[in-house]
Motif scaffolding. Structure first.
Motif, mmCIF file in Angstrom:
data_model
loop_
_atom_site.group_PDB
_atom_site.id
_atom_site.type_symbol
_atom_site.label_atom_id
_atom_site.label_comp_id
_atom_site.label_asym_id
_atom_site.label_seq_id
_atom_site.Cartn_x
_atom_site.Cartn_y
_atom_site.Cartn_z
ATOM 1 N N MET A 163 18.558 39.259 -34.997
ATOM 2 C CA MET A 163 19.679 39.959 -35.637
ATOM 3 C C MET A 163 19.458 41.463 -35.794
ATOM 4 S SD MET A 163 20.727 37.237 -38.546
ATOM 5 C CE MET A 163 20.335 35.549 -38.134
ATOM 6 N N ASP A 164 18.247 41.873 -36.201
ATOM 7 C CA ASP A 164 17.992 43.310 -36.406
ATOM 8 C C ASP A 164 18.083 44.080 -35.090
ATOM 9 O OD1 ASP A 164 17.588 42.809 -39.051
ATOM 10 O OD2 ASP A 164 15.383 42.962 -38.983
ATOM 11 N N ALA A 165 17.615 43.446 -34.004
ATOM 12 C CA ALA A 165 17.665 44.113 -32.697
ATOM 13 C C ALA A 165 19.116 44.256 -32.236
ATOM 14 C CB ALA A 165 16.848 43.315 -31.671
ATOM 15 N N VAL A 166 19.937 43.256 -32.538
ATOM 16 C CA VAL A 166 21.357 43.334 -32.172
ATOM 17 C C VAL A 166 22.015 44.481 -32.946
ATOM 18 C CG1 VAL A 166 23.570 42.107 -32.169
ATOM 19 C CG2 VAL A 166 21.452 40.847 -31.675
ATOM 20 N N THR A 167 21.700 44.580 -34.235
ATOM 21 C CA THR A 167 22.261 45.657 -35.053
ATOM 22 C C THR A 167 21.848 47.018 -34.492
ATOM 23 O OG1 THR A 167 22.041 44.224 -36.985
ATOM 24 C CG2 THR A 167 22.450 46.555 -37.421
ATOM 25 N N ALA A 168 20.576 47.139 -34.094
ATOM 26 C CA ALA A 168 20.084 48.411 -33.556
ATOM 27 C C ALA A 168 20.815 48.762 -32.260
ATOM 28 C CB ALA A 168 18.575 48.332 -33.321
ATOM 29 N N ALA A 169 21.050 47.752 -31.429
ATOM 30 C CA ALA A 169 21.731 48.008 -30.148
ATOM 31 C C ALA A 169 23.176 48.442 -30.383
ATOM 32 C CB ALA A 169 21.680 46.748 -29.274
ATOM 33 N N ILE A 170 23.840 47.827 -31.341
ATOM 34 C CA ILE A 170 25.230 48.212 -31.637
ATOM 35 C C ILE A 170 25.264 49.630 -32.210
ATOM 36 C CG2 ILE A 170 27.261 47.729 -33.084
ATOM 37 C CD1 ILE A 170 26.504 44.746 -32.941
ATOM 38 N N THR A 171 24.331 49.911 -33.105
ATOM 39 C CA THR A 171 24.282 51.242 -33.722
ATOM 40 C C THR A 171 24.072 52.319 -32.660
ATOM 41 O OG1 THR A 171 23.417 50.229 -35.729
ATOM 42 C CG2 THR A 171 23.140 52.614 -35.525
ATOM 43 N N ALA A 172 23.247 52.000 -31.673
ATOM 44 C CA ALA A 172 22.996 52.962 -30.594
ATOM 45 C C ALA A 172 24.292 53.263 -29.831
ATOM 46 C CB ALA A 172 21.925 52.423 -29.645
ATOM 47 N N VAL A 173 25.143 52.263 -29.676
ATOM 48 C CA VAL A 173 26.430 52.476 -28.990
ATOM 49 C C VAL A 173 27.330 53.366 -29.850
ATOM 50 C CG1 VAL A 173 28.547 51.353 -28.175
ATOM 51 C CG2 VAL A 173 26.311 50.272 -27.762
ATOM 52 N N LEU A 174 27.345 53.118 -31.148
ATOM 53 C CA LEU A 174 28.263 53.845 -32.035
ATOM 54 C C LEU A 174 27.915 55.326 -32.164
ATOM 55 C CD1 LEU A 174 28.933 51.301 -34.944
ATOM 56 C CD2 LEU A 174 29.960 51.466 -32.676
ATOM 57 N N VAL A 175 26.623 55.655 -32.050
ATOM 58 C CA VAL A 175 26.245 57.071 -32.225
ATOM 59 C C VAL A 175 26.287 57.851 -30.906
ATOM 60 C CG1 VAL A 175 24.821 56.572 -34.263
ATOM 61 C CG2 VAL A 175 23.757 56.655 -31.992
ATOM 62 N N GLN A 176 26.621 57.177 -29.822
ATOM 63 C CA GLN A 176 26.678 57.833 -28.501
ATOM 64 C C GLN A 176 27.608 59.044 -28.501
ATOM 65 O OE1 GLN A 176 27.829 54.991 -25.440
ATOM 66 N NE2 GLN A 176 25.817 54.008 -25.620
#
Ligand code: ADP
Ligand code: ADP
Ligand code: ZN
Length: 215
Positions: free
Chosen positions: A202-215
Motif C-alpha cells: 500500500m505505501d509503495a502504491v501511495t508513493a507512485a500515485i503521489t509521484a504522478v500528482l507532483v509531475q
C-alpha cells in the motif's frame, strides 16, 4: 486538481483515496459510498439501486452521474476531487466531461491501478471497514494495530459489505472487464493515464500515485 482512480473491485481505490484526502486535503467522491448511503436511507435512488448492487451489476448511468453532480455542487470550487468508482462506462465518461466543464473543472490525471485478477477475490472477501469512520481494513493485509480497535477513531464496531462475497465479485469483475476497462483508451487518447502497480504494498502504491500528482 481532479483525478480518477480506475481499477477493478479490490484494486485499492478506496484505500488510496483516503490517503490522498489525508495528505492533500482533496475530497473523495465514491459513487459506491453514495449508493450505499442511499440504500441505507431508503431513498428512491436507494430502492432502485439495492438489488442491482447486491447482484454485482451496474446501477444506471443517469443515477450515478446525478449523484456526482450533486456532490461537486456541495464542494468548494478550489477543492480537488478524487473520483473513486466513477466513471465506470463510456456513457459516464461523457457525462463526467459535461459535469466538469459546467463547473469550470477539468481532469488532470487518470490513475490506473493495475492488479492481478486472482488476487482480487482474496482482497475483497477479506475486506472490512470501521462502522464509525469508514476506514478500510483487511483480514490479512491491514489489521488494526490493536486487535478489534479502529486505528483512526477507536471504534470497536466493524462491518462487511453484503456484496463482498466470491459469487458477486466474479460478476463485478466481469462488469469491469466488459464496461469499465474500455474507457481507458478514451483517456489514453488524451494522454492523461498513468499506470500504477496496484499489486505493490500500500505505501509503495501511495508513493507512485503521489509521484504522478507532483509531475
Ligand atoms: P477498491 O476501493 O478498489 O474496491 P479497497 O481500497 O477497498 O479497494 O481495497 C480492497 C481490500 O484490499 C481492502 O481490504 C484493503 O485493505 C486491501 N488492500 C488495498 N490495497 C492493498 C495493497 N496494495 N496490498 C494488499 N491489500 C490491499
Ligand atoms: P468496489 O469498491 O468494489 O469497486 P464500489 O463500492 O465502487 O465497489 O461499488 C459497489 C457497487 O455499487 C457496484 O458493484 C455497482 O453496483 C454500484 N456502483 C458504484 N459505482 C457505480 C457507477 N459509477 N456506475 C454504476 N454502478 C456503480
Ligand atoms: Zn474508525
Amino acid at each position: 486538481m481532479n483525478i480518477i482512480l480506475l481499477g477493478p473491485p479490490g484494486a485499492g481505490k478506496g484505500t488510496q483515496a483516503l490517503r490522498l484526502v489525508e495528505a492533500h486535503g482533496m475530497r473523495q467522491l465514491s459513487t459506491g459510498d453514495m449508493l450505499r448511503a442511499a440504500v441505507k436511507a431508503g431513498t428512491p435512488v436507494g430502492l432502485q439501486a439495492k438489488a442491482v448492487m447486491a447482484a454485482g451489476e451496474l446501477v444506471s448511468d443517469a443515477i450515478v452521474s446525478a449523484l456526482i453532480g450533486e456532490e461537486l455542487d456541495a464542494m468548494a470550487q478550489d477543492c480537488g476531487a478524487i473520483f473513486d468508482g466513477y466513471p465506470r462506462t463510456a456513457a459516464q465518461t461523457e457525462s463526467l466531461d459535461g459535469i466538469l466543464a459546467a463547473r469550470g473543472r477539468s481532469l488532470d490525471h487518470v490513475i490506473e491501478l493495475a492488479v492481478d485478477e486472482d488476487a482480487l477475490v482474496e482482497r475483497i472477501t477479506g475486506r472490512y471497514t470501521c462502522a464509525e469512520c469508514g476506514k478500510g481494513y483487511h483480514d490479512h493485509f491491514e489489521q488494526p494495530k490493536v486487535a478489534g480497535v479502529c486505528d483512526k477513531c477507536g471504534s470497536t464496531q466493524f462491518k462487511r459489505r453484503p456484496d463482498d462475497n466470491e459469487a458477486t465479485v466474479r460478476t463485478r469483475m466481469a462488469e469491469y472487464r466488459a464496461k469499465t476497462a474500455p474507457i481507458l483508451p478514451i483517456y489514453d487518447a488524451r494522454g492523461i493515464v498513468a499506470r500504477v502497480d496496484g499489486m505493490a504494498p500500500m505505501d509503495a502504491v501511495t508513493a507512485a500515485i503521489t509521484a504522478v500528482l507532483v509531475q
